[in-house]
Design a protein around this motif. Structure first.
Motif, PDB file in Angstrom:
ATOM      1  N   GLU A  82     -24.716   1.080  27.510  1.00  0.00           N
ATOM      2  CA  GLU A  82     -24.420   0.068  26.485  1.00  0.00           C
ATOM      3  C   GLU A  82     -25.661  -0.752  26.153  1.00  0.00           C
ATOM      4  N   LEU A  83     -26.418  -1.133  27.178  1.00  0.00           N
ATOM      5  CA  LEU A  83     -27.595  -1.967  26.960  1.00  0.00           C
ATOM      6  C   LEU A  83     -28.698  -1.200  26.237  1.00  0.00           C
ATOM      7  N   LEU A  84     -28.876   0.068  26.581  1.00  0.00           N
ATOM      8  CA  LEU A  84     -29.876   0.883  25.887  1.00  0.00           C
ATOM      9  C   LEU A  84     -29.496   1.054  24.421  1.00  0.00           C
ATOM     10  N   ALA A  85     -28.208   1.292  24.166  1.00  0.00           N
ATOM     11  CA  ALA A  85     -27.751   1.448  22.786  1.00  0.00           C
ATOM     12  C   ALA A  85     -27.936   0.160  22.003  1.00  0.00           C
ATOM     13  N   THR A  86     -27.631  -0.967  22.628  1.00  0.00           N
ATOM     14  CA  THR A  86     -27.795  -2.267  21.977  1.00  0.00           C
ATOM     15  C   THR A  86     -29.262  -2.518  21.638  1.00  0.00           C
ATOM     16  N   ALA A  87     -30.158  -2.000  22.489  1.00  0.00           N
ATOM     17  CA  ALA A  87     -31.601  -2.171  22.252  1.00  0.00           C
ATOM     18  C   ALA A  87     -32.134  -1.201  21.201  1.00  0.00           C
ATOM     19  N   GLU A 122     -21.302   2.083  41.053  1.00  0.00           N
ATOM     20  CA  GLU A 122     -22.215   3.032  40.424  1.00  0.00           C
ATOM     21  C   GLU A 122     -21.743   3.389  39.010  1.00  0.00           C
ATOM     22  N   ASP A 123     -20.443   3.665  38.871  1.00  0.00           N
ATOM     23  CA  ASP A 123     -19.899   3.953  37.535  1.00  0.00           C
ATOM     24  C   ASP A 123     -20.161   2.793  36.586  1.00  0.00           C
ATOM     25  N   ARG A 124     -19.948   1.589  37.086  1.00  0.00           N
ATOM     26  CA  ARG A 124     -20.126   0.400  36.236  1.00  0.00           C
ATOM     27  C   ARG A 124     -21.590   0.260  35.806  1.00  0.00           C
ATOM     28  N   VAL A 125     -22.502   0.500  36.736  1.00  0.00           N
ATOM     29  CA  VAL A 125     -23.928   0.406  36.415  1.00  0.00           C
ATOM     30  C   VAL A 125     -24.305   1.422  35.346  1.00  0.00           C
ATOM     31  N   VAL A 126     -23.822   2.650  35.486  1.00  0.00           N
ATOM     32  CA  VAL A 126     -24.154   3.703  34.524  1.00  0.00           C
ATOM     33  C   VAL A 126     -23.705   3.313  33.117  1.00  0.00           C
ATOM     34  N   HIS A 127     -22.460   2.872  32.991  1.00  0.00           N
ATOM     35  CA  HIS A 127     -21.944   2.533  31.664  1.00  0.00           C
ATOM     36  C   HIS A 127     -22.632   1.291  31.097  1.00  0.00           C
ATOM     37  N   GLN A 128     -22.972   0.349  31.954  1.00  0.00           N
ATOM     38  CA  GLN A 128     -23.682  -0.836  31.478  1.00  0.00           C
ATOM     39  C   GLN A 128     -25.072  -0.469  30.971  1.00  0.00           C
ATOM     40  N   GLU A 129     -25.757   0.427  31.681  1.00  0.00           N
ATOM     41  CA  GLU A 129     -27.081   0.860  31.223  1.00  0.00           C
ATOM     42  C   GLU A 129     -26.994   1.521  29.850  1.00  0.00           C
TER      43      GLU A 129
END
Length: 399
Positions: free
Chosen positions: A27-32, A18-25
């Protein structure tokens, strides 16, 4: 879009997908191109608290006034378009939902498990799937001591669940369920279907590619009863007894059953127990796997390791219940076996080792499914769509 992500991280000695999913989301939103801020509390901080502060933690699980005030001040300063809530236990509490209402910012919540209707969030008790509290009284959880086998530890969770049910179910503009099977159970429990949609976890492509000649079968994850470790050990022993184990079994992870699994592996030359691994080591293990085994005996709400295997082009042998039935296309991207059935799992283990060509074909199909349904760019588009719907006040389409 300005997004504020609210999350209470898990303890570091218990790594959480869950922690990994949150941080990945994030990062991906920021990249977008989105402006993403995080409002975090860390369970690791509890260890450094004074005895008095530690004693207050369970009392604030149902309602943390300070967290409400702090988040409301943060919202007024940042003025996000939407708040995305993940885990609130144990240092935030459902008071964060009230903070969003205080400032008038719409809130979206990802439901990573079943904590809305089950105190420990697992729907699992005494070695079996348990739905006693689904649509019923959560007080049964206290009677059974469902959280950490302790009635005192379970009580704050049940109080939080009961006292804040209306707040959650009316204060969240959009619930994001991580699978259709999870949504079905939560709707059965009475949650508002018109504000519940399915949004699979975003899974980043880790640039892991299945080896041309894989050299092991892999279990990768927490070593707990509900993850099916005892089922896997029993099935593997039968698998070996039938002289079908052409490849060894590698077990990587940590958890309550670690010593039991390590002892079992010591007496079996065809089993390698590695314990907790780094992310890079996990990638290497995944690349060398002919198949990943997911023998869970509880109803997985998602199954991160399954989709990570798909991204690497590795087929999965998974129990045919919970989210796995919508993640794995039986005979196409992997194999499903009858939940809790040793013989059925033995058959699945034999199949993934007996036909290299078919195994490779399933891996290629798994990768294609990942690209179509779980790739980051697909998930980010869907997530932003959910944010806009929450802002607009749109109801969810029937699922």
């Amino acid at each position: 879009m300005r997004v504020l992500v609210v999350h209470n991280t898990y303890r570091s000695e218990q790594p959480s997908g869950e922690d990994r999913v949150v941080h990945q989301e994030v990062e991906l939103l920021a990249t977008a191109g989105h402006d993403v801020d995080m409002y975090l509390r860390h369970s690791d901080d509890i260890a450094a608290m004074s005895l008095a502060a530690k004693a207050m933690v369970p009392l604030r699980v149902p309602w943390n006034r300070q967290a409400r005030a702090d988040l409301a001040a943060h919202l007024r300063a940042r003025r996000p378009d939407v708040v995305h809530i993940h885990c609130t236990f144990p240092l935030l509490s459902p008071s964060v939902v009230a903070a969003c209402a205080d400032v008038g910012v719409p809130a979206v919540a990802t439901l990573h498990n079943y904590t809305q209707v089950c105190a420990p969030g697992t729907l699992y008790r005494d070695g079996r799937i348990c739905t006693d509290c689904v649509g019923g009284s959560p007080l049964q959880a206290v009677r059974h001591g469902c959280y950490r086998a302790s009635r005192p530890a379970t009580l704050p969770l049940v109080v939080a669940q009961t006292a804040n049910r209306d707040l959650w179910w009316s204060g969240i503009a959009r619930f994001l369920c991580v699978s259709r099977s999870q949504r079905h159970i939560l709707v059965q429990a009475g949650m508002p279907a018109d504000r519940m949609t399915v949004h699979h976890n975003l899974v980043v492509d880790q640039d892991v590619h299945r080896a041309t000649r894989p050299n092991h079968v892999l279990y990768l994850g927490r070593l707990t009863e509900e993850k099916g470790l005892r089922l896997l050990m029993a099935a593997w022993d039968q698998h070996v007894a039938r002289a079908a184990a052409r490849l060894p079994l590698v077990v990587a992870g940590s958890g309550p059953l670690q010593h039991e699994v390590a002892h079992w592996a010591e007496a079996r030359p065809e089993v390698q127990f590695l314990g907790l691994q780094t992310r890079d080591q996990c990638k290497e293990l995944l690349a060398g796997a002919a198949a990943v085994v997911a023998p869970s005996v509880w109803l997985e709400a998602f199954g991160l390791v399954v989709v990570e295997a798909m991204a690497a082009g590795v087929p999965v042998v998974a129990a045919a219940h919970g989210a796995f039935v919508e993640l794995v296309d039986h005979g196409v991207t992997g194999l499903l076996f009858r939940p809790g059935d040793v013989e059925s799992l033995v058959d699945g283990l034999a199949q993934v080792q007996s036909g290299p060509a078919r195994n490779r074909s399933m891996g290629e199909a798994a990768r294609a499914r990942y690209e179509r349904d779980f790739a980051p760019e697909v998930g980010v588009r869907r997530l932003v769509t959910e944010y806009r719907a929450a802002i607009d006040g749109s109801l969810c389409a029937p699922v």
